[in-house]
Design a protein around this motif. Structure first.
Motif, short mmCIF file in Angstrom:
data_model
loop_
_atom_site.label_atom_id
_atom_site.label_comp_id
_atom_site.label_asym_id
_atom_site.label_seq_id
_atom_site.Cartn_x
_atom_site.Cartn_y
_atom_site.Cartn_z
N LEU A 1 -7.67 8.23 0.32
CA LEU A 1 -7.25 7.33 0.65
C LEU A 1 -5.52 7.71 0.85
O LEU A 1 -5.45 8.81 0.62
N ALA A 2 -5.70 7.23 2.28
CA ALA A 2 -4.43 7.25 3.40
C ALA A 2 -3.23 6.58 3.01
O ALA A 2 -2.98 5.61 2.29
N LYS A 3 -1.87 7.64 2.43
CA LYS A 3 -0.70 6.98 2.30
C LYS A 3 -0.08 6.59 3.73
O LYS A 3 -0.26 7.13 4.22
N PRO A 4 0.68 5.49 3.36
CA PRO A 4 0.55 4.86 1.89
C PRO A 4 0.16 3.96 1.53
O PRO A 4 -0.11 3.56 2.66
N PHE A 5 -0.53 3.98 0.44
CA PHE A 5 -1.33 3.04 -0.33
C PHE A 5 -0.63 2.18 -0.77
O PHE A 5 0.36 2.17 -1.76
N GLU A 6 -1.20 0.60 -1.58
CA GLU A 6 -1.01 -0.21 -2.51
C GLU A 6 -1.57 0.62 -3.91
O GLU A 6 -2.51 0.59 -4.00
N PRO A 7 -0.96 -0.08 -4.93
CA PRO A 7 -0.73 0.46 -5.93
C PRO A 7 -2.37 -0.09 -6.51
O PRO A 7 -3.40 0.73 -7.63
N ILE A 8 -2.58 -1.24 -6.25
CA ILE A 8 -3.41 -1.88 -6.89
C ILE A 8 -4.74 -1.47 -6.11
O ILE A 8 -6.32 -0.93 -6.73
#
Length: 231
Positions: free
Chosen positions: A101-108
């Protein structure tokens, strides 16, 4: 309650990730460096690990993954990284990561991916064999047989066959396969799925038997291995 090890050297990011996972009913242990993370993973029975790619102290995320897999610690690992290039994602997955998962990411999205990792681990742990009609996969030995005959498959081919066999008679798109098996977002310009399906078919299908994998034009594929052979 699922137990998750979060390896992140930035304290604010670590607490934010922990908060998201705790809201999902998970117990979270934090680590801020690779050496400590390895010791915790070796000593604790974690259901999943969220691992930052860039870590201080000489052991980065890839180094931690190498150590875990060399020690035969197969806890599912979600790699977090600001390095979103395709080459970096492939490197992380080849090192033994289960998702990226690449940053930035959505918490959901983070919560959903960790939940999926934990669920898949528990489902796989509940059985050692996957029976899908004509196909049988030993989930421990990582070996497959078709119509009772052992088939020599490369790791990615076996992953692809297992993915299809777990979804009998259900259409799966190329995007689903690319994201769930390869672990990154689908690029419609690539033909990697078609190439691997072709190679897999050559190994598992027989000229005198119905095809195991059916192509759905414009959609993707469907596994037909549950259909019995004619007497």
């Amino acid at each position: 309650m699922p137990r998750i090890l979060v390896v992140e050297d930035d304290s604010k990011s670590a607490e934010a990730i922990a908060s998201v996972l705790r809201d999902e009913g998970m117990a979270v242990t934090l680590s801020d460096n690779g050496a400590q993370a390895f010791l915790l993973a070796r000593a604790g029975a974690f259901d999943g690990i969220v691992l930052d790619r860039m870590l201080p102290g000489g052991i980065d995320g890839i180094g931690v993954l190498d150590m875990l897999r060399d020690a035969e610690i197969m806890t599912p690992v979600l790699i977090l990284s600001a390095l979103s290039a395709l080459e970096e994602r492939v490197r992380g997955l080849r090192a033994g990561g289960d998702d990226y998962l690449a940053k930035p990411f959505e918490p959901i999205e983070l919560a959903a991916r960790v939940t999926a990792l934990v669920r898949r681990r528990r489902n796989e742990g509940s059985a050692t064999m996957l029976d899908a009609g004509r196909v049988r996969i030993d989930l421990i030995a990582r070996q497959a047989a078709v119509d009772g005959a052992a088939i020599d498959l490369q790791p990615r081919e076996l992953q692809l066959l297992e993915y299809l066999a777990r979804r009998p008679d259900r259409p799966v798109t190329r995007a689903m396969i690319f994201e769930d098996v390869w672990g990154y977002r689908y690029d419609p310009r690539t033909n990697v799925i078609d190439v691997h399906i072709t190679r897999l078919r050559r190994k598992i299908e027989r000229a005198d038997a119905p095809p195991l994998i059916e192509t759905l034009r414009g959609t993707g594929y469907v596994f037909r291995g549950t259909q019995a052979l004619a007497p």
